[in-house]
Write an enzyme that holds these catalytic residues in place. Structure first.
Site, PDB file in Angstrom:
ATOM      1  N   GLY A   1       0.851  -1.189   0.000  1.00 23.21           N
ATOM      2  CA  GLY A   1       0.000   0.000   0.000  1.00 23.21           C
ATOM      3  C   GLY A   1       0.884   1.235   0.000  1.00 23.21           C
ATOM      4  NE  ARG A   2      -3.176   6.238   0.967  1.00 20.99           N
ATOM      5  CZ  ARG A   2      -4.227   5.496   1.304  1.00 20.99           C
ATOM      6  NH1 ARG A   2      -4.089   4.401   2.039  1.00 20.99           N
ATOM      7  NH2 ARG A   2      -5.442   5.830   0.909  1.00 20.99           N
ATOM      8  CB  ILE A   3       3.324   2.379   4.640  1.00 21.91           C
ATOM      9  CG1 ILE A   3       2.420   3.442   5.308  1.00 21.91           C
ATOM     10  CG2 ILE A   3       4.619   2.195   5.446  1.00 21.91           C
ATOM     11  CD1 ILE A   3       1.854   3.026   6.660  1.00 21.91           C
TER      12      ILE A   3
ATOM     13  NE  ARG B   1      -5.613  -8.356  -0.439  1.00 22.18           N
ATOM     14  CZ  ARG B   1      -6.619  -7.504  -0.253  1.00 22.18           C
ATOM     15  NH1 ARG B   1      -7.847  -7.898  -0.418  1.00 22.18           N
ATOM     16  NH2 ARG B   1      -6.407  -6.256   0.119  1.00 22.18           N
TER      17      ARG B   1
ATOM     18  CB  ALA C   1       2.130  -4.790   9.451  1.00 14.06           C
ATOM     19  NE  ARG C   2      -3.002  -2.257  13.786  1.00  9.08           N
ATOM     20  CZ  ARG C   2      -2.509  -1.034  13.555  1.00  9.08           C
ATOM     21  NH1 ARG C   2      -1.212  -0.832  13.510  1.00  9.08           N
ATOM     22  NH2 ARG C   2      -3.316   0.004  13.394  1.00  9.08           N
TER      23      ARG C   2
ATOM     24  CD  GLU D   1       1.062  -3.283  19.658  1.00 14.46           C
ATOM     25  OE1 GLU D   1       1.876  -3.857  18.928  1.00 14.46           O
ATOM     26  OE2 GLU D   1       0.673  -2.127  19.457  1.00 14.46           O
TER      27      GLU D   1
ATOM     28  CG  HIS E   1       2.192   0.439  17.677  1.00 12.46           C
ATOM     29  ND1 HIS E   1       1.161  -0.468  17.676  1.00 12.46           N
ATOM     30  CD2 HIS E   1       2.060   1.151  16.526  1.00 12.46           C
ATOM     31  CE1 HIS E   1       0.432  -0.307  16.576  1.00 12.46           C
ATOM     32  NE2 HIS E   1       0.961   0.670  15.871  1.00 12.46           N
ATOM     33  CB  ILE E   2       7.255   4.802  18.341  1.00  9.69           C
ATOM     34  CG1 ILE E   2       8.553   3.999  18.073  1.00  9.69           C
ATOM     35  CG2 ILE E   2       6.863   4.736  19.804  1.00  9.69           C
ATOM     36  CD1 ILE E   2       9.794   4.619  18.708  1.00  9.69           C
TER      37      ILE E   2
HETATM   38  C1  DGY Z   1      -1.514   3.163  12.540  1.00 10.81           C
HETATM   39  O1  DGY Z   1      -1.791   4.334  12.285  1.00 10.81           O
HETATM   40  O2  DGY Z   1      -2.203   2.214  12.186  1.00 10.81           O
HETATM   41  C2  DGY Z   1      -0.294   2.945  13.354  1.00 10.81           C
HETATM   42  O3  DGY Z   1       0.029   1.620  13.472  1.00 10.81           O
HETATM   43  C3  DGY Z   1      -0.486   3.559  14.721  1.00 10.81           C
HETATM   44  O4  DGY Z   1      -1.387   2.786  15.432  1.00 10.81           O
END
Ligand code: DGY
Length: 334
Positions: free
Chosen positions: A162-164, A185, A245-246, A275, A293-294
């Site tokens: 995606g964008r990131i 995908r 990501a997550r 987390e 998560h920064i």
């Molecule tokens: C987001 O914007 O999804 C980052 O992971 C911060 O939670």
């Protein structure tokens, strides 16, 4: 600015501490209940505070699901101050007529910078060697002291484009002379692929050919543990894995084991399963850079995220139009 009496102004909840200037702007339009103490409310506490509220500004740690929507019949919009929105049950929000919004674009470049920071820190053993120095263990130069993995001119694999992912690809290709492979995908438009100098490959090829792997895909149930023991086993033992990501996308227990057994050179992790708890195995291995998560955390970007979430509330509740909706309920709540 519209001037409405308190009785006419919609009531909203700002569920986490945000910047005073954003709060002040929201107070010009809404009756605002704010969480200045930044308490972490349980789902029942959140529901209690949402009574009578038409909108909520929240973060990705607070779930908006069928139970909350049924218990908060006046809620019309949930504005995340995050780009990820896996805290939204979109089917339930569509059914209830509640709009969800996120904060795309404003954090893209900042988050991509952090992806490179984690990759470089893990590959070049920045935090590991700093700990050594601070512990007073540095007594002399040696030829292979904290010799790490090369980054420039290697192959970067990006899972999720995606964008990131695209912003990381541009940095890697244009700035570090890396060959960029990606798996997504959907294949990108050829013009975007050319701009990113990125080539689509299947997931197996990505895992096998990447010198380093960057994860930037959204969390969905289908992506749960998309990188587990089997996938880690396909990666080069010299590779660095970065998860921006997550939590839950990587099987953290399997990753800790791979790092401990030297089946992966290093990892850079900004997100974790469960987390703020971190798998104890990850805390024990030296070859992992751990951050809380920064990735989007610069003051300018966080301010922009808060402002966009506020603009979504103002746009939707005052003018009927959210700026960055993630769903379009067929019958929005009035
Ligand atoms: C987001 O914007 O999804 C980052 O992971 C911060 O939670």
């Amino acid at each position: 600015m519209e001037h409405r009496s308190a009785a006419q102004r919609p009531a909203i909840l700002v569920a986490r501490r945000i910047f005073p200037s954003t709060l002040q702007r929201l107070r010009q339009h809404f009756e605002v209940e704010a969480n200045d103490a930044d308490e972490e409310w349980s789902p029942p506490q959140l529901i209690e505070r949402l009574q009578g509220k038409a909108g909520v500004l929240l973060t990705g740690t607070q779930r908006v699901d069928a139970a909350l929507l049924a218990a908060c019949p006046q809620l019309r919009i949930a504005a995340n101050m995050t780009v990820g929105y896996n805290n939204f049950d979109l089917a339930a929000m569509d059914a209830a007529g509640v709009v969800g919004t996120n904060t795309p674009d404003v954090l893209t470049e900042t988050t991509a910078d952090f992806g490179m920071a984690l990759l470089l820190a893990a590959a070049r053993r920045v935090t590991e060697s700093e700990r050594f120095l601070r512990a007073g263990q540095w007594t002399r130069w040696t030829v292979d002291l904290f010799a790490g993995a090369e980054v420039h001119a290697t192959t970067l694999g990006i899972l999720g484009m995606g964008r990131i992912g695209q912003a990381i690809a541009r940095r890697a290709a244009h700035g570090f002379g890396m060959r960029v492979l990606y798996h997504n995908r959907r294949r990108l438009d050829p013009a975007i692929e050319a701009d990113c100098r990125a080539t689509w490959v299947d997931k197996g090829t990505l895992l096998r050919e990447a010198d380093h792997l960057m994860l930037v895909l959204p969390y969905t149930p289908a992506n749960h543990h998309i990188i587990g023991a089997a996938e880690l086993a396909q990666m080069k033992p010299s590779a660095v894995l970065v998860n921006l990501a997550r939590g839950g996308i990587v099987d953290d227990a399997a990753l800790a084991q791979a790092l401990r057994e030297g089946r992966l050179a290093a990892a850079g992790l900004d997100v974790f399963e469960g987390e703020p708890n971190v798998h104890p195995g990850l805390l024990e291995v030296p070859n992992v850079v751990l951050t809380p998560h920064i990735a989007s955390a610069t003051l300018r970007t966080r301010q922009a995220m808060a402002d966009l979430a506020a603009d979504n509330l103002i746009g939707y509740l005052l003018h009927g139009r959210a700026l960055t909706p993630v769903n379009h309920p067929p019958q929005p709540r009035a």
